[in-house]
Design a protein around this motif. Structure first.
Motif, PDB file in Angstrom:
ATOM      1  N   ASN A 351      -3.755  32.565  -0.478  1.00 60.41           N
ATOM      2  CA  ASN A 351      -4.240  34.445  -1.510  1.00 60.41           C
ATOM      3  C   ASN A 351      -4.084  34.707  -2.275  1.00 60.41           C
ATOM      4  O   ASN A 351      -3.138  34.978  -2.343  1.00 60.41           O
ATOM      5  N   THR A 381      -9.296  40.403  -3.113  1.00 60.85           N
ATOM      6  CA  THR A 381     -10.516  39.894  -3.514  1.00 60.85           C
ATOM      7  C   THR A 381     -10.105  38.431  -2.920  1.00 60.85           C
ATOM      8  O   THR A 381     -11.726  37.738  -3.270  1.00 60.85           O
ATOM      9  N   ARG A 383      -9.634  36.517  -1.495  1.00 61.01           N
ATOM     10  CA  ARG A 383      -8.684  35.655  -0.159  1.00 61.01           C
ATOM     11  C   ARG A 383     -10.550  34.892   0.043  1.00 61.01           C
ATOM     12  O   ARG A 383     -10.954  33.825   0.567  1.00 61.01           O
ATOM     13  N   PHE A 384     -11.670  34.949  -1.105  1.00 60.56           N
ATOM     14  CA  PHE A 384     -12.651  34.603  -1.796  1.00 60.56           C
ATOM     15  C   PHE A 384     -13.403  34.498  -2.794  1.00 60.56           C
ATOM     16  O   PHE A 384     -14.413  33.890  -3.256  1.00 60.56           O
TER      17      PHE A 384
END
Length: 440
Positions: A351, A381, A383-384
């Protein structure tokens, strides 16, 4: 910088989310402020953009659209050293973004049945380049090059009007546009610029036609405006205040680490700078270097405010394995790895918006001339979410083509699934073709 001591205990993911320093980002609150602005742009059009320019930018532009002559003059007056640097940044960014282009393909699913995978650029994009505490011609490069490499045919760019430049955007912004061949530039800033790009406005003989995608960094109000227009247009992300995390062991040079933490703090008093280390000695040395280096640069007060704020700090861990777990939980916009085995450690990270490996890959390299993109996900964010790239301006499209025999071979399976879902007309669409053509 404040210290967060995680040594001697295994901290859960939930507790890490609670104790790690993080810049506050109340996009929902900002959206309540921004929503009336978007509604006014929708209902009133260009006149409200002039009004809001006077209110927020303290200047009323003569025109919203920047004249071509102003772009030419800005390029002619650009410092030759800055022009050369921008040309380097553009060339490197084209190389770095070209590798992101997905390749079309064709797959044979069954004999006579194919799917062609296409990647199509959107027709028109709106790029936003902020004003505020600094001038960002590099953001022109990052946004425009990604769109151009993707094959976008129409680009509009908005940047705030400047009182010091007779209501035009900053001349360095205009010069960067000229270098990139962007001739549609609008002197509009903030949330109202996002609304204008997304909704379109007419200003006399000038029309800002609505775009398909809006990208570019900005403050919390710009992020909130993007949230509110998403769905009417595509967006890249709701970017927040900039942040850096540095993972370092006792092999790291504290002079380098301090310089890099300071470089991000220079952006904004709310910028986040976080050091994660298993070396208390390094932490002490970095603190000493910050005290020295921060007072030698231009924005000392801004830097010290950011580094002393609740969004910044030094996190002490037992070992690098735990340090990697912490930086993954943090999910920094920019992550630097200053360890003895920096490349190997970097490849263990999941991440981060972008990862900068080793002592000679500082974040400012990526801000300008590395060839990577500096518009990156913030606030964990990563992480996505991804950084700005060519796929933000592309659409995936599948083209399906089956022969009569190929459809017939799959009709029984199609009908079985259609009837299981209670949709018999779906099955009939295949059965009718079988009946008309005969079973072959």
């Amino acid at each position: 910088m404040k210290r967060i001591d995680l040594t001697g205990r295994r901290v859960s993911a939930a507790e890490l989310a609670r104790v790690l320093p993080r810049a506050a980002l109340d996009t929902a609150g900002a959206a309540r402020v921004v929503a009336p602005i978007i509604d006014r742009v929708r209902d009133e059009g260009a006149p409200v953009l002039y009004e809001l320019a006077e209110r927020f930018d303290r200047v009323r532009p003569e025109r919203l659209r920047v004249p071509a002559r102003a772009l030419d003059d800005a390029l002619a007056g650009l410092d030759p050293a800055v022009r050369a640097a921008l040309e380097t940044a553009i060339a490197h960014a084209r190389i770095g973004h070209a590798q992101q282009m997905p390749v079309g393909a064709e797959a044979t699913i069954v004999p006579g049945g194919t799917i062609v995978q296409r990647w199509l650029p959107v027709s028109r994009v709106g790029l936003y380049v902020p004003g505020g505490l600094a001038v960002y011609p590099s953001s022109v490069v990052m946004n425009a090059v990604a769109a151009q490499v993707a094959g976008v045919g129409s680009i509009a760019l908005a940047s705030p009007p400047q009182a010091d430049f007779s209501g035009l955007p900053h001349p360095t912004i205009l010069a960067a546009c000229a270098l990139l061949g962007i001739d549609e530039v609008w002197a509009v800033g903030g949330a109202q610029a996002i609304a204008a790009l997304a909704l379109g406005v007419v200003d006399g003989d000038d029309e800002l036609a609505r775009v398909d995608v809006v990208t570019g960094p900005g403050n919390i109000y710009v992020a909130a405006a993007k949230r509110l227009v998403q769905g009417e247009v595509g967006i890249d992300a709701e970017a927040g205040t900039t942040e850096i995390a540095v993972l370092a062991d006792d092999s790291a040079d504290p002079v380098f680490v301090a310089a890099d933490l300071i470089s991000q703090a220079e952006h904004d008093p709310a910028a986040a700078s976080v050091l994660v280390t298993d070396s208390p000695a390094l932490a002490d040395a970095v603190d000493e270097q910050i005290a020295i280096q921060a007072r030698r640069t231009l924005h000392t007060e801004r830097i010290l405010t950011a580094l002393d704020g609740p969004q910044s700090g030094i996190v002490l861990v037992d070992d690098l394995d735990e340090g990697l777990r912490v930086v993954d939980a943090y999910g920094a916009e920019h992550l630097e790895i200053h360890t003895a085995n920096a490349r190997e450690d970097a490849l263990r990270v999941r991440n981060a918006g972008a990862i900068f490996v080793g002592p000679y890959s500082p974040v400012p390299l990526g801000d300008y001339v590395a060839g990577s993109n500096h518009v990156l996900p913030t606030g964990g964010t990563s992480r996505f979410a991804s950084g700005l790239n060519v796929t933000q301006y592309l659409r995936s499209q599948q083209v399906v083509e089956y022969t009569a025999d190929a459809l017939d071979a799959l009709t029984d399976d199609l009908v079985a699934l259609a009837e299981a879902e209670g949709l018999p007309a779906h099955g009939a669409a295949a059965r009718i073709r079988r009946a008309r053509g005969g079973r072959r």
